[in-house]
Design a protein around this motif. Structure first.
Motif, PDB file in Angstrom:
ATOM      1  N   ALA A   1     103.818 100.626 -32.682  1.00  0.00           N
ATOM      2  CA  ALA A   1     104.954 101.212 -33.859  1.00  0.00           C
ATOM      3  C   ALA A   1     104.363 101.622 -35.073  1.00  0.00           C
ATOM      4  N   LYS A   2     105.108 102.716 -35.763  1.00  0.00           N
ATOM      5  CA  LYS A   2     104.786 103.134 -36.944  1.00  0.00           C
ATOM      6  C   LYS A   2     105.248 102.134 -37.999  1.00  0.00           C
ATOM      7  N   ASN A   3     105.879 101.245 -37.775  1.00  0.00           N
ATOM      8  CA  ASN A   3     106.505 100.318 -38.646  1.00  0.00           C
ATOM      9  C   ASN A   3     105.526  98.981 -38.776  1.00  0.00           C
TER      10      ASN A   3
ATOM     11  N   SER B   1     108.214  95.717 -31.396  1.00  0.00           N
ATOM     12  CA  SER B   1     107.957  96.562 -30.376  1.00  0.00           C
ATOM     13  C   SER B   1     107.815  96.298 -28.891  1.00  0.00           C
TER      14      SER B   1
ATOM     15  N   CYS C   1     106.856 101.295 -28.244  1.00  0.00           N
ATOM     16  CA  CYS C   1     107.993 101.906 -29.132  1.00  0.00           C
ATOM     17  C   CYS C   1     108.492 100.776 -29.815  1.00  0.00           C
ATOM     18  N   GLY C   2     108.753 101.181 -31.098  1.00  0.00           N
ATOM     19  CA  GLY C   2     109.128 100.426 -32.250  1.00  0.00           C
ATOM     20  C   GLY C   2     110.656 100.255 -31.932  1.00  0.00           C
ATOM     21  N   GLY C   3     111.205  98.980 -32.280  1.00  0.00           N
ATOM     22  CA  GLY C   3     112.467  98.741 -32.320  1.00  0.00           C
ATOM     23  C   GLY C   3     112.856  97.319 -31.532  1.00  0.00           C
TER      24      GLY C   3
ATOM     25  N   VAL D   1     114.679 107.790 -26.857  1.00  0.00           N
ATOM     26  CA  VAL D   1     113.703 107.281 -27.883  1.00  0.00           C
ATOM     27  C   VAL D   1     113.141 108.858 -28.259  1.00  0.00           C
TER      28      VAL D   1
ATOM     29  N   ILE E   1     107.343 110.488 -32.138  1.00  0.00           N
ATOM     30  CA  ILE E   1     107.269 110.806 -33.562  1.00  0.00           C
ATOM     31  C   ILE E   1     105.704 111.361 -33.968  1.00  0.00           C
TER      32      ILE E   1
ATOM     33  N   HIS F   1     103.109 107.564 -30.560  1.00  0.00           N
ATOM     34  CA  HIS F   1     104.264 106.777 -31.340  1.00  0.00           C
ATOM     35  C   HIS F   1     105.591 107.198 -31.087  1.00  0.00           C
TER      36      HIS F   1
ATOM     37  N   GLU G   1     109.982 106.022 -31.478  1.00  0.00           N
ATOM     38  CA  GLU G   1     110.983 105.386 -32.269  1.00  0.00           C
ATOM     39  C   GLU G   1     112.230 105.109 -31.432  1.00  0.00           C
TER      40      GLU G   1
END
Length: 504
Positions: A453-455, A460, A474-476, A486, A489, A499, A501
Motif C-alpha cells: 500500500a502507498k501508505n 493492508s 491493497c491498503g485499508g 477498490v 492508483i 497499488h 486503495e
C-alpha cells in the motif's frame, strides 16, 4: 510515480513487459545456455544409448500431460487383476543418459530443476534428452524405470517392484482431452480404470489423514501477438486421479528406501497447534467452520475454490503446509520420515526430466527392489542433495512470484485510475517497512507480495479482481472473504508493483 501518467500503447507495453521478464534472468542469475561440455556429454549419451533387455513394448502405455508438453516423464497402464488392479507406471530413464562425474552431471546439479520462466523454459537437461531420446513420446522406443503395483479391490498396494525396461507409449493425451473423453463416456479402458483407481486412492488419502491444497492453477500464457495473460482454472478431476498414481509411487519409493536404510525423502512436519488454531478461527470468520471433527485434509477437499469465501479459506490454509524439506540418510533411518500433507513417508521419483533428485531415487529404488548394491555415485551424492534442491526450489518460487508480479503490472498498466470489484482473500495486517519498498517473502498464498500500500506502514491485505485476473496488495482495513470496491492508483512494469486503495 505520477497517478496521472499516460498509459502506453500496446506495442510499448509489450516491449516493456518483454524487457522486464528478460531482466528477471539476470537479476535472479538463472541458468543460461547449456555449457558446451554438457551438451557434448548429452549428445554422446544419446548416440551410444542402448535400450534395456526387458521388453514391455506390448503394454499399451499412455501419457497424460498439459497439451503443449514434450518433456514427458511418466506413462501409465492399468488393467484389472482379479478383484483388484495391476498398475504399470513408467518413468523416464534419465540416469542412463547422465554419466556420473561428467559435464552433464555437474550442470544438472547446478540447476536442480527445470525453470518455467514466462519467456521460455530453462530445462534441467538439454533438449536432445528432455524432449527427445529421454522423453516418453508416443510411438518412440524408450528406456524407462517401470514400477509395477498389485492393488487390492480398495486400491491399496499389496505388491510393488521396479525394473528398467523398454517401452513404447501408444498415445499422448492432454488433461483437457482426457477429461472430455471421461465426461463423454468415450474414454478407453486405461482412462476409465484411472478414474476408478484414482477415486479409491483419494479415499485412502482421506483415511490416512492426507491433505491436498487444490488451489486454482495460475499460468502465464504467451499470446500470438507477443503479449501475455494470466490463466487461472480449477484443477480437473483427471489431474487429481493422475496425481494419486504419482503419490502412490512416491510412497512406494520411500518405503523401499526406508527398508533398505539408504535414500532421500521429502518430509514435512505436521502443522503446529498455533497454526491449526489460527486456521480454525479463519474458517469461522469466513462462514464455513472447521470444527476439527474431520481431518483438515478432508475439510480442504470439501471446499469449492469458485466460491470467494472458500477460496479465501484455501489461501489461509497455506499456513498448514510449511517446513517441507529433503532428508537424506545412509545407514540410520530418520525418526521423522513422514510428509504430513500426504500422511505417509514420501519421496520424489516420478519427474526425473524436470527435477534432479528423482534421478538418484530411481537408481536407489531399482537396486533395492532387485537385491543389487546401490551404486557408489548415488550414495556419495546423498549428503549434498538437500541443499541443492532447497536452493533450486527457493529460486524457482522467487522467479514464479516475480514473473507473476511483472505480468500483473503489465495487465493493469492501462487501467490506472479505474475502479474494480474485488474479493479479499487475506485480511489486513500492519505492514513493516523492510527498507526496499516490498514486504514479506513475495509468496502468492496469502503472504505479502509486490504492490504494498502507498501508505507505507498502514494496514493492508490481499485482494483478487476477476478481469484481468490479478491478486494484489491493497491498503485499508480489509476482512477476509468480503467483497470490496477498490481503485488502481499505480502500476509499474519495471518495478513489478501495483497499488490499490480501498474505496469507502
Amino acid at each position: 510515480m505520477s497517478h496521472h501518467r499516460l498509459a502506453p500503447n500496446v506495442h510499448e507495453q509489450t516491449n516493456d513487459l518483454a524487457a522486464a521478464l528478460s531482466a528477471l534472468r539476470t537479476e535472479l542469475e538463472l541458468p543460461g545456455p547449456y555449457p558446451a561440455e554438457a551438451v557434448r556429454d548429452a549428445e554422446a549419451a544419446v548416440a551410444a544409448h542402448e535400450l534395456p533387455g526387458a521388453d514391455l513394448t506390448e503394454v499399451a502405455f499412455l501419457t497424460i500431460d498439459p497439451a503443449s508438453s514434450t518433456d514427458l516423464d511418466q506413462a501409465l497402464f492399468i488393467e484389472r487383476a482379479g478383484t483388484g488392479y495391476r498398475v504399470l507406471y513408467a518413468i523416464a530413464d534419465v540416469p542412463s543418459f547422465v554419466r556420473p562425474g561428467g559435464g552433464l552431471d555437474a550442470e544438472t546439479r547446478r540447476r536442480g530443476q527445470t525453470f518455467y520462466a514466462p519467456d521460455g523454459r530453462i530445462p534441467l537437461h538439454p533438449e536432445v534428452i528432455s524432449e527427445g531420446a529421454g522423453s516418453l513420446l508416443a510411438g518412440q522406443l524408450c528406456s524407462a524405470y517401470v514400477w509395477e503395483f498389485g492393488l487390492d479391490d480398495a486400491a491399496q498396494v499389496s505388491t510393488v517392484s521396479v525394473q528398467r525396461a523398454t517401452i513404447r507409449s501408444r498415445a499422448k493425451l492432454s488433461y483437457k482431452g482426457a477429461q472430455a473423453e471421461l465426461d463423454a463416456g468415450t474414454a478407453g479402458p486405461v482412462l476409465q480404470l484411472l478414474k476408478e483407481v484414482g477415486l479409491k486412492r483419494v479415499e485412502l488419502e482421506r483415511q490416512r489423514g492426507g491433505a491436498s491444497l487444490n488451489m486454482p492453477e495460475q499460468e502465464i500464457v504467451q499470446l500470438p501477438d507477443g503479449g501475455y495473460r494470466i490463466a487461472a482454472a480449477p484443477q480437473l478431476p483427471v489431474e487429481d486421479w493422475n496425481a494419486q498414481i504419482s503419490l502412490m509411487t512416491g510412497m512406494a519409493a520411500a518405503n523401499l528406501m526406508l527398508a533398505g536404510e539408504v535414500g532421500i525423502l521429502r518430509t514435512m512436519p505436521a502443522p503446529d497447534e498455533r497454526s491449526l488454531r489460527h486456521f480454525r478461527l479463519q474458517t469461522e470468520a469466513l462462514g464455513k467452520p472447521w470444527d476439527g471433527k474431520i481431518s483438515y485434509g478432508e475439510y480442504l477437499r470439501s471446499l469449492d475454490p469458485t466460491k470467494p469465501r472458500q477460496l479465501a479459506i484455501l489461501h489461509s490454509a497455506g499456513m498448514l503446509f510449511r517446513g517441507a524439506s529433503y532428508t537424506a540418510f545412509d545407514g540410520t533411518v530418520p525418526k521423522d520420515a513422514i510428509q504430513s500433507a500426504i500422511g505417509a513417508a514420501y519421496a520424489h521419483t516420478t519427474a526425473p526430466l524436470r527435477r534432479l533428485i528423482d534421478r538418484f531415487v530411481l537408481v536407489i529404488c531399482e537396486a533395492l527392489s532387485n537385491g543389487k548394491p546401490v551404486p557408489d555415485w548415488a550414495r556419495e551424492a546423498l549428503p549434498s542433495l538437500p541443499e541443492i534442491m532447497a536452493g533450486s526450489d527457493q529460486l524457482a518460487s522467487r522467479m514464479e512470484r516475480m514473473a507473476l508480479d511483472t505480468v500483473e503490472a503489465a495487465l493493469l498498466v492501462n487501467h490506472v485510475g479505474q475502479e474494480f470489484d474485488a474479493i479479499v482473500i487475506s485480511g489486513s495486517k500492519p505492514q513493516k517497512d523492510n527498507g526496499n519498498g516490498k514486504n514479506g517473502n513475495g509468496t502468492k498464498n496469502g503472504a505479502a507480495k509486490n504492490g504494498a500500500a502507498k501508505n507505507g506502514n498502514g494496514p493492508s491485505g490481499i485482494i483478487q479482481i476477476a478481469e484481468p485476473a490479478v491478486t494484489a496488495r491493497c491498503g485499508g482495513d480489509l476482512k477476509s472473504g468480503t467483497k470490496v470496491r477498490v481503485r488502481l492508483i499505480s502500476s509499474d512494469i519495471a518495478a513489478r508493483e501495483v497499488h490499490f486503495e480501498l474505496l469507502a
